[in-house]
Design a protein around this motif. Sequence first.
Motif, short mmCIF file in Angstrom:
data_model
loop_
_atom_site.label_atom_id
_atom_site.label_comp_id
_atom_site.label_asym_id
_atom_site.label_seq_id
_atom_site.Cartn_x
_atom_site.Cartn_y
_atom_site.Cartn_z
N ASP A 171 0.83 -1.21 0.00
CA ASP A 171 0.00 0.00 0.00
C ASP A 171 0.87 1.26 0.00
N GLU A 172 1.92 1.26 0.81
CA GLU A 172 2.81 2.42 0.88
C GLU A 172 3.58 2.61 -0.43
N ALA A 173 4.01 1.52 -1.04
CA ALA A 173 4.71 1.62 -2.33
C ALA A 173 3.79 2.23 -3.39
N CYS A 174 2.53 1.82 -3.40
CA CYS A 174 1.58 2.38 -4.37
C CYS A 174 1.32 3.85 -4.08
N ALA A 175 1.24 4.21 -2.81
CA ALA A 175 1.05 5.62 -2.45
C ALA A 175 2.24 6.45 -2.94
N MET A 176 3.44 5.90 -2.84
CA MET A 176 4.62 6.61 -3.34
C MET A 176 4.53 6.78 -4.86
N LEU A 177 4.06 5.76 -5.56
CA LEU A 177 3.93 5.85 -7.01
C LEU A 177 2.89 6.89 -7.42
N LEU A 178 1.75 6.85 -6.76
CA LEU A 178 0.66 7.76 -7.12
C LEU A 178 0.93 9.18 -6.67
N GLU A 209 13.36 1.88 -9.50
CA GLU A 209 14.04 2.22 -10.74
C GLU A 209 13.09 2.95 -11.67
N VAL A 210 13.69 3.81 -12.45
CA VAL A 210 12.96 4.51 -13.50
C VAL A 210 13.56 4.06 -14.82
N SER A 211 12.69 3.58 -15.73
CA SER A 211 13.16 3.22 -17.06
C SER A 211 11.99 3.29 -18.02
N ASP A 212 12.28 3.73 -19.22
CA ASP A 212 11.26 3.80 -20.27
C ASP A 212 9.98 4.48 -19.80
N ASP A 213 10.13 5.62 -19.15
CA ASP A 213 8.97 6.40 -18.70
C ASP A 213 8.07 5.65 -17.72
N GLN A 214 8.69 4.83 -16.87
CA GLN A 214 7.90 4.19 -15.84
C GLN A 214 8.72 4.07 -14.57
N LEU A 215 8.03 4.16 -13.45
CA LEU A 215 8.67 4.03 -12.14
C LEU A 215 8.21 2.71 -11.53
N THR A 216 9.17 1.93 -11.06
CA THR A 216 8.88 0.66 -10.41
C THR A 216 9.48 0.65 -9.02
N ILE A 217 8.70 0.20 -8.05
CA ILE A 217 9.20 -0.03 -6.70
C ILE A 217 9.08 -1.53 -6.45
N GLU A 229 -1.93 11.62 -6.36
CA GLU A 229 -2.71 11.96 -7.55
C GLU A 229 -3.61 10.80 -7.95
N GLU A 230 -4.72 11.12 -8.56
CA GLU A 230 -5.56 10.13 -9.23
C GLU A 230 -5.28 10.29 -10.72
N LEU A 231 -4.89 9.23 -11.37
CA LEU A 231 -4.48 9.29 -12.77
C LEU A 231 -5.47 8.47 -13.60
N PRO A 232 -6.55 9.11 -14.08
CA PRO A 232 -7.65 8.37 -14.71
C PRO A 232 -7.27 7.59 -15.95
N ASP A 233 -6.26 7.99 -16.68
CA ASP A 233 -5.90 7.28 -17.90
C ASP A 233 -4.68 6.37 -17.73
N SER A 234 -4.30 6.12 -16.47
CA SER A 234 -3.12 5.30 -16.19
C SER A 234 -3.52 4.06 -15.41
N GLU A 235 -2.60 3.11 -15.40
CA GLU A 235 -2.81 1.86 -14.68
C GLU A 235 -1.61 1.57 -13.79
N LEU A 236 -1.88 0.92 -12.68
CA LEU A 236 -0.83 0.36 -11.82
C LEU A 236 -0.68 -1.11 -12.21
N HIS A 237 0.56 -1.52 -12.40
CA HIS A 237 0.83 -2.93 -12.70
C HIS A 237 1.55 -3.52 -11.50
N VAL A 269 5.67 -3.08 -8.11
CA VAL A 269 4.55 -2.24 -8.51
C VAL A 269 5.09 -1.17 -9.45
N THR A 270 4.41 -0.99 -10.57
CA THR A 270 4.90 -0.12 -11.63
C THR A 270 3.80 0.84 -12.07
N LEU A 271 4.19 2.07 -12.28
CA LEU A 271 3.31 3.08 -12.86
C LEU A 271 3.91 3.47 -14.20
N PRO A 272 3.39 2.88 -15.29
CA PRO A 272 3.96 3.18 -16.61
C PRO A 272 3.38 4.45 -17.21
#
Length: 128
Positions: free
Chosen positions: A48-55, A110-118, A58-66, A80-83
Amino acid sequence: MDPDADLVLLTLPANSVYLSVLRTATAGLAARLHFTLDEIEDLRIAVDEACAMLLNGEELPDSELHCRFTLTTDEIAVAVTLPGVRRSLPPQNTFAWQVLTALTGEVDAEVSDDQLTIGLVKRRSRTP
């Protein structure tokens, strides 16, 4: 990756209202590996904390969490990745980062290819 590992992938809207689904999945997978109740709760909080760090609030209506769970006999690795959203690495000297480390043991980002992963790794402390 361990050839005997199970892989579970979950994709959710990048909106905090859906994080309860992720917390429930996390708990179910940890229970399947016979983690203790305390270990399950620690992992749920960490995811939950990792996702909070990714978000980042913000609420990102056109994005997905993987979320990618890799399960072996005595550990769960969670990524958990926010592409598609430009984010910088979260600072590792924050209270939130220390909480993640205390709850799981291993944390990286890590950040790569316009996505952040924790990434988190939680090992079971005892065998059943």
